[in-house]
Design an enzyme around this catalytic site. Sequence first.
Site, PDB file in Angstrom:
ATOM      1  N   GLY A   1      22.149 -16.866  33.114  1.00  0.00           N
ATOM      2  CA  GLY A   1      21.439 -16.796  31.840  1.00  0.00           C
ATOM      3  C   GLY A   1      19.954 -17.114  31.912  1.00  0.00           C
TER       4      GLY A   1
ATOM      5  N   GLU B   1      17.447 -24.261  32.600  1.00  0.00           N
ATOM      6  CA  GLU B   1      18.643 -23.684  31.988  1.00  0.00           C
ATOM      7  C   GLU B   1      18.239 -22.824  30.793  1.00  0.00           C
ATOM      8  OE1 GLU B   1      21.498 -22.636  31.920  1.00  0.00           O
ATOM      9  OE2 GLU B   1      23.010 -24.124  31.383  1.00  0.00           O
ATOM     10  N   ASP B   2      19.103 -21.923  30.384  1.00  0.00           N
ATOM     11  CA  ASP B   2      18.788 -21.084  29.226  1.00  0.00           C
ATOM     12  C   ASP B   2      19.048 -21.814  27.903  1.00  0.00           C
ATOM     13  OD1 ASP B   2      21.543 -21.056  29.612  1.00  0.00           O
ATOM     14  OD2 ASP B   2      21.775 -18.889  29.443  1.00  0.00           O
TER      15      ASP B   2
ATOM     16  N   ASP C   1      24.303 -26.344  24.905  1.00  0.00           N
ATOM     17  CA  ASP C   1      25.172 -26.214  23.740  1.00  0.00           C
ATOM     18  C   ASP C   1      26.010 -27.499  23.628  1.00  0.00           C
ATOM     19  OD1 ASP C   1      26.406 -24.777  21.618  1.00  0.00           O
ATOM     20  OD2 ASP C   1      27.950 -24.011  22.944  1.00  0.00           O
TER      21      ASP C   1
ATOM     22  N   THR D   1      28.350 -28.396  30.583  1.00  0.00           N
ATOM     23  CA  THR D   1      27.930 -27.764  31.839  1.00  0.00           C
ATOM     24  C   THR D   1      26.829 -28.582  32.519  1.00  0.00           C
ATOM     25  OG1 THR D   1      28.447 -25.598  30.892  1.00  0.00           O
ATOM     26  CG2 THR D   1      27.058 -25.617  32.864  1.00  0.00           C
TER      27      THR D   1
ATOM     28  N   PHE E   1      25.098 -18.282  17.449  1.00  0.00           N
ATOM     29  CA  PHE E   1      25.295 -17.706  18.773  1.00  0.00           C
ATOM     30  C   PHE E   1      24.144 -16.740  19.005  1.00  0.00           C
ATOM     31  CE2 PHE E   1      26.902 -15.153  22.205  1.00  0.00           C
ATOM     32  CZ  PHE E   1      27.423 -16.133  23.030  1.00  0.00           C
TER      33      PHE E   1
ATOM     34  N   ARG F   1      21.621  -9.341  27.894  1.00  0.00           N
ATOM     35  CA  ARG F   1      20.738 -10.210  28.674  1.00  0.00           C
ATOM     36  C   ARG F   1      19.348  -9.615  28.813  1.00  0.00           C
ATOM     37  NH1 ARG F   1      23.686 -14.311  31.135  1.00  0.00           N
ATOM     38  NH2 ARG F   1      25.728 -13.768  31.982  1.00  0.00           N
TER      39      ARG F   1
END
Length: 177
Positions: free
Chosen positions: A45, A100-101, A104, A108, A153, A166
């Site tokens: 991502g 990181e993208d 949330d 992770t 989202f 993407r």
Amino acid sequence: MTMSRSRIYPLYTHAQIHERVLELGAQIAKEYEGKDLVVIGLLNGVYQFFSDLTRNTDLDFDVTFMQVASYGGGTESTGEVKILHDLDRSIRGRHALIVEDIVDTGLTLNKVRKLLLDRDPASLKICSLLDKPSRRRVQVPVDYVGFTIEDHFVVGYGLDLDGKYRNLPYVGIYNPA
Ligand code: IMP
Ligand code: MG
């Protein structure tokens, strides 16, 4: 499920993202000046953000990648992080910055952070393009944030829905309704 770009509502244009990337790059260059820095991109991502951010960080540093995947399907992270591609170099005694993208639930990054801290870096910080703090299930320190967003989202600029979108140059809210 039918997927269509007409369901994507622009949230941040490429120009808005670029402006923020320049600010983050300047901040990072200032903070790490004179230090041995390794910038770690979390694939997949992050690919657009990583490329733009590193290009606009006026400093000499090492660039490397990790690829991780959360077990389980859908849009929910399970916290069971599978390392698909590990770092190709040591971070011991060096300053590490994870890019990181989006953060949330935090599950992770929490796993990745613990894994990398075990390797004794001089410091470990996190930079994320997007942050959705309202969804957090585990606290994880995010040192640099591009944009803090509501519980939507989002897709584009690296972020996907089932592998799609993407490549969009902007970030948009995906509204399946
Ligand atoms: P976390 O473990 O819940 O923090 O999940 C982080 C990962 O879930 C991110 O790296 C993304 O790959 C994915 N993710 C979370 N929210 C979104 C979103 O709104 N759009 C696309 N991917 C997302
Ligand atoms: Mg990701």
